[in-house]
Design an enzyme around this catalytic site. Structure first.
Site, PDB file in Angstrom:
ATOM      1  N   ASP A 230      -9.802  -5.711  -3.858  1.00 28.88           N
ATOM      2  CA  ASP A 230      -9.369  -4.388  -2.893  1.00 28.88           C
ATOM      3  C   ASP A 230     -10.127  -3.254  -2.910  1.00 28.88           C
ATOM      4  O   ASP A 230     -10.502  -2.681  -4.047  1.00 28.88           O
ATOM      5  CB  ASP A 230      -7.824  -4.183  -3.480  1.00 28.88           C
TER       6      ASP A 230
ATOM      7  N   SER B 260       0.666  -1.149   0.096  1.00 32.14           N
ATOM      8  CA  SER B 260       0.144   0.082  -0.009  1.00 32.14           C
ATOM      9  C   SER B 260       0.692   1.300   0.199  1.00 32.14           C
ATOM     10  O   SER B 260       1.573   1.388  -0.971  1.00 32.14           O
ATOM     11  CB  SER B 260      -0.994   0.008   1.262  1.00 32.14           C
TER      12      SER B 260
ATOM     13  N   HIS C 209      -7.481  -5.888   0.496  1.00 31.91           N
ATOM     14  CA  HIS C 209      -6.123  -4.999   0.812  1.00 31.91           C
ATOM     15  C   HIS C 209      -5.664  -5.564   2.132  1.00 31.91           C
ATOM     16  O   HIS C 209      -4.425  -4.783   2.271  1.00 31.91           O
ATOM     17  CB  HIS C 209      -6.733  -3.639   0.843  1.00 31.91           C
TER      18      HIS C 209
END
Lengths: 279, 279
Positions: free
Chosen positions: B224, B148, B257
């Site tokens: 995600d 991320s 995610h």
């Protein structure tokens, strides 16, 4: 009984789910994690119950134990309950080893704990019924394991229910609350001063009093900082020897009490359960 | 430079260590995790730098990423820095995506951030020198990856230093802070309104401006929750296509995610790094 869905994430070839429900045992909302491997519709899968240690919620093992790859591979459902009732209305204690996060898997009889600290009934009766009714588990193929306080929980739940579990494991278990400071403190608080009342919550006492289980395996690190003062693994193996009950003790050189130890041996541990659960 | 030892736990066939030091870049104590596989005395091992995402400390990846088995197997050191300076004297913000835990791997130029938020210098210069001097790493065999905000970090650190890393990976990276709300907020705060100053912290802009790296791999879950609004993976693959820079994009059907996604593909991801690092 209403199950509230909290989250689902795909993980390995399965789903890591989290659920919450109003527990009749504890009188509080209880949250638990369930890993469900991919499976054919209508199939029922073996299940491993995992009881966690002091300070843990349902999340710690879910995040740190590294069970998911092995459970996906073997097709085993893995369930992580919380370790105590929680909430502002629930009695608590300022230290980590008593009160919220430290239910010790007992049914408390002493005030102010008795109102909510009914974790024996929760993990032994209520949650199994709830899971059997709502998830694709084969209740004829159950295993149980846990870490530290949860290893104590796994051993004592199984010893009180011989025949329920095909496999009973523990990582670094507290084997005898009657014989360690953690046990003294918590069981005096939850159960009172009469230590005869503690015996059904003590794996060594249960064996001395006649309980027996098959297929029992204990994993213990030699560098565990709590081994001598709290865990005292030898009390369990001595009781098993005296009772001629087989136990498979795996001592792991250099490993401590942490999840770094647990995760290292989790895949092998689950593989052992799987052989018994899928036989 | 003094390294303060925080903890060591045996984990798989190696040691999970945690260290702290006074950082000259940030002017604060900084903590980082290092996994060191067992190795022959005098041997130097390849190293993977792991940059974590929003809200993380050095601990999150250490506990949740499931890198240790693969690093032990391949003999690779794995390093997890913190994501920002921390402490009561360090400027902060009430939301999770700016301030402490959200350093974005930039050198801040704006007050009150500039005093401590020098994370580019920290992860790009200071920590590598510290690690090279104190751990058995072979600095000729470095890989980098992250998740991320840390995927953004890994891509941009590598693109600014072509040739330093044999392998550059990212899980669910923020590929273009110039083109997403997380980036707008954080980089405006750290770097000011002149978006030309952001380009060296934007993997898409770096490629458009001429940067190139070999051996780049991106892992991205199709489920995600941030993919469309923040991550925008296609901006990166489009830039690579236009620049004729190869990128190996792995789209993973149904994964979100979370660390449940990252841990699922970590062993395979490390295996890919290992092939390049050990070639």
């Amino acid at each position: 009984m209403t199950l509230e869905h909290i989250s689902t994430s795909r993980s390995y070839t399965g789903e890591q789910q989290v659920w919450r429900h109003e527990s009749t045992s504890t009188g509080t909302p209880m949250t638990f994690a369930v890993y469900v491997p991919d499976h054919a519709p209508g199939t029922k899968l073996p299940v491993i119950w995992w009881l966690s240690g002091l300070t843990c919620t349902h999340e710690n093992a879910m995040n740190k134990c590294e069970y998911k790859a092995a459970c996906a591979k073997h097709g085993i459902i893995f369930i992580c309950p919380d370790t105590s009732p929680r909430g502002p209305e629930v009695a608590d204690h300022e230290e980590y080893d008593f009160g919220q996060g430290a239910g010790f898997y007992v049914n408390a009889t002493q005030e102010p704990w008795a109102a909510h600290y009914q974790m024996r009934t929760y993990v032994e009766d209520e949650l199994p019924k709830l899971v059997a009714a709502n998830f694709p588990v084969d209740m004829e193929r159950q295993g149980i394991s846990g870490h530290s306080m949860g290893g104590h929980g796994a051993l004592t739940v199984s010893l009180r229910n011989p025949g329920r579990f095909r496999s009973t494991g523990a990582f670094a278990p507290i084997v005898s609350p009657l014989n360690c400071p953690w046990g003294d403190k918590a069981l005096t608080g939850y159960l009172g001063e009469d230590r005869a009342d503690w015996r059904e919550y003590d794996s060594v006492a249960l064996i001395k009093d006649g309980a027996r289980i098959d297929n029992c395996r204990v994993e213990q690190g030699t560098a565990d900082e709590w081994l001598d003062g709290q865990l005292k693994t030898h009390l369990f193996t001595d009781a098993c020897s005296a009772a001629e009950m087989a136990v498979d003790l795996h001592m792991h050189e250099g490993y401590d009490h942490s999840y770094f130890f647990v995760s290292t041996f989790m895949a092998d541990h689950i593989g052992w359960h799987a052989e018994l659960l899928k036989a």
